[in-house]
Enzyme design. Structure first.
Site, mmCIF file in Angstrom:
data_model
loop_
_atom_site.group_PDB
_atom_site.id
_atom_site.type_symbol
_atom_site.label_atom_id
_atom_site.label_comp_id
_atom_site.label_asym_id
_atom_site.label_seq_id
_atom_site.Cartn_x
_atom_site.Cartn_y
_atom_site.Cartn_z
ATOM 1 C CB CYS A 232 -39.529 36.989 16.788
ATOM 2 S SG CYS A 232 -41.476 37.833 16.711
ATOM 3 C CB CYS B 226 -0.860 0.150 1.523
ATOM 4 S SG CYS B 226 -2.019 1.442 1.669
ATOM 5 C CB CYS C 50 -39.076 40.995 14.614
ATOM 6 S SG CYS C 50 -39.703 40.484 15.958
HETATM 7 ZN ZN LIG Z 1 -40.894 39.428 17.349
#
Ligand SMILES: [Zn+2]
Length: 531
Positions: free
Chosen positions: A438, A84, A441
């Site tokens: 979020c 190998c 938002c």
């Molecule tokens: Zn929010």
């Protein structure tokens, strides 16, 4: 140049190195024989070189005589003399320079052989250990790290018995059934021990044939582990079992061996045998194959955590959610995935499944029998999701996204994934704390022209006829892009990477990206975040 002419050139080049063409192998490779002269030596060792006629694969180089001074186990040299010299995949052969590349391989083989003969590269034995330890197959399906006695069941696979060590018999049985194997009522006495040492063959005496050999070998690696192994073998002996299976957890790999107890203690004459009747017992190497979900999930992302053991709710099993749940199962194993069918198929390609949540759950279990999936074919607003580690909204339903943001407040992390326009961009937002924006938002910000995905307004294209409802047309490839972004962010989340929380991938390149990936703060107008 024709391939015949190329092959003739390569064979001619080897001739000048003293190699002679001797015919073809069964699979059509060219066989040449000559002497491989190790670097730093005067004399060569007879060897055979086999060349791929298309020169895509590395030449196979095999020593025809193994130098007698070499120990039984040496790095990079297989039992049949196969050398190998380069790991497949680590070097790209230039198929447009077959002569140069084939000769380079021969040179590299000579260098490796020189190192082997000088006793170097012993460290490599640890890396190649799996090649030196092969035997009876044993499968391991354990999530936990408990050591000591293990539960090992025996299954019939096409008439052959196979061993499965399991931490959860139900789960393993599901996996076996998915393979079409029959579970028997037989078990194998099994112990699991742990070592800090990486296994490496003992070059002077290999492979181990008896318990004494195993213990001698292990004492060179990790004396504490050797003691544990010895104790476990004696435990097994005292239980009057037919044999015992010992599984060794090492840092790089799990390996094991079986010991067969003889009912009449053999009367070997070795001194050691008089001290301990187990020393002369025969052992058999066992190749361990992990089939636990953690391994299946982590193997392709070795340095990364997976979502193992997390309770994840995936809301929406439509075009995004379907792909996303599939990807999550491939990158994770989790306790609870809850695909919700919210009932509206707003997306633009055929929905083949009668109940998407249930059908998706069934498919996920078929692909990953270890996964725990619960389908809830109800409106998410009526669903009891319990305590969640992560909620993923893949419905693409704006108003539902707003509802979820209100219902599941921080600190429950929410990942929302959606498509904008007719496949113009895909976006995802991760909200992990109360100061971050979020999903609602974002809607307020966008109404003021902030945090938009594209500079120009998104096209408003709808398709469909009255009764079946309107939908936004885009191909499945866009859903896959959205699902990929979601999977990427879920993996980041579990690895503690929460930023950028808002990511946008522009799909339609005729548009211009308006908002680079960022961490938006909660919006002053959002009623959810300012109540
Ligand atoms: Zn929010």
């Amino acid at each position: 140049m024709s391939s015949v002419a190329v092959a003739a050139d390569v064979i001619e080049a080897f001739k000048q190195q003293g190699f002679e063409f001797v015919g073809k192998t069964d699979d059509g490779w060219f066989k040449l024989r000559g002497m491989l002269i190790p670097c730093g030596a005067d004399d060569g060792i007879p060897c055979e070189v086999q060349l791929d006629p298309t020169f895509f694969d590395l030449p196979r180089i095999r020593l025809l005589e193994i130098p007698p001074e070499l120990p039984n186990a040496v790095p990079h040299l297989g039992a049949e003399g196969g050398l190998c010299y380069l790991a497949k995949g680590t070097v790209v052969l230039d198929i447009y320079d077959p002569v140069g590349q084939s000769l380079a391989c021969l040179q590299r083989a000579a260098a490796v052989l020189g190192q082997i003969l000088k006793g170097k590269m012993i460290e490599d034995l640890a890396e190649e250990f799996f090649a030196y330890w092969s035997g009876w197959l044993c499968f391991v399906d354990m999530q936990g790290k408990d050591l000591g006695r293990q539960n090992c069941i025996v299954a019939q696979a096409n008439g052959k018995p196979l061993w499965f060590i399991t931490g959860n018999e139900d789960r393993t049985t599901r996996k076996l059934h998915s393979l079409g194997y029959q579970v028997t009522d037989k078990t194998v006495l099994t112990y699991r021990v742990k070592t800090t040492a990486q296994p490496r063959p003992l070059t002077s005496h290999w492979p181990p044939e008896t318990v004494a050999d195993i213990l001698a070998w292990q004492s060179t690696l990790d004396p504490r582990c050797r003691r544990k192994i010895h104790e476990r073998i004696k435990d097994g002996q005292s239980k009057r079992a037919n044999g015992v299976l010992i599984i060794i957890e090492s840092p790089l790999m799990t390996y094991g061996f079986a010991v067969f107890f003889e009912h009449q203690v053999s009367q070997k004459t070795k001194l050691a045998d008089r001290k301990d009747s187990s020393f002369g017992l025969k052992v058999m190497p066992v190749s361990v194959i992990r089939i636990d979900d953690r391994y299946l999930a982590q193997r392709n992302i070795p340095k990364s955590k997976t979502l193992a053991g997390k309770r994840i709710a995936l809301v929406g099993c439509g075009t995004i959610g379907g792909y996303l749940s599939d990807m999550l199962v491939k990158v994770v194993d989790f306790d609870g995935l809850l695909p919700q069918n919210i009932g509206r198929h707003r997306l633009g390609f055929p929905d083949l499944l009668s109940n998407k949540a249930e059908a998706m759950a069934k498919e996920l279990k078929r692909l990953s029998p270890g996964v725990e999936v619960h389908a809830l074919p109800v409106d998410v607003r009526q669903a009891q999701l319990g305590k969640l580690d992560l909620l993923i909204d893949a419905t693409g339903e704006e108003s539902l996204g707003h509802w979820l943001s209100g219902r599941y407040r921080a600190p429950t992390p929410i990942l929302s994934v959606w498509i904008e326009g007719p496949g113009t961009a895909v976006r995802a937002l991760l909200r992990t704390n109360a100061s971050g924006a979020c999903y609602r938002c974002l809607w307020h910000s966008q109404r003021r022209g902030e945090l938009r995905s594209t500079l120009d307004a998104l096209p408003n294209i709808m398709a469909g006829h009255g009764c079946e409802g309107l939908y936004v047309p885009f191909p499945a490839s866009v859903s896959v892009q959205a699902a990929s972004l979601g999977a990427e962010m879920a993996l980041d989340w579990i690895n503690g990477v929460h930023s950028p929380a808002l990511r946008t991938r522009l799909i339609d390149q005729t548009y211009q990206l308006a908002t680079p990936d960022c961490d938006p703060l909660r919006d002053r107008d959002c009623p959810l975040c300012n109540s």
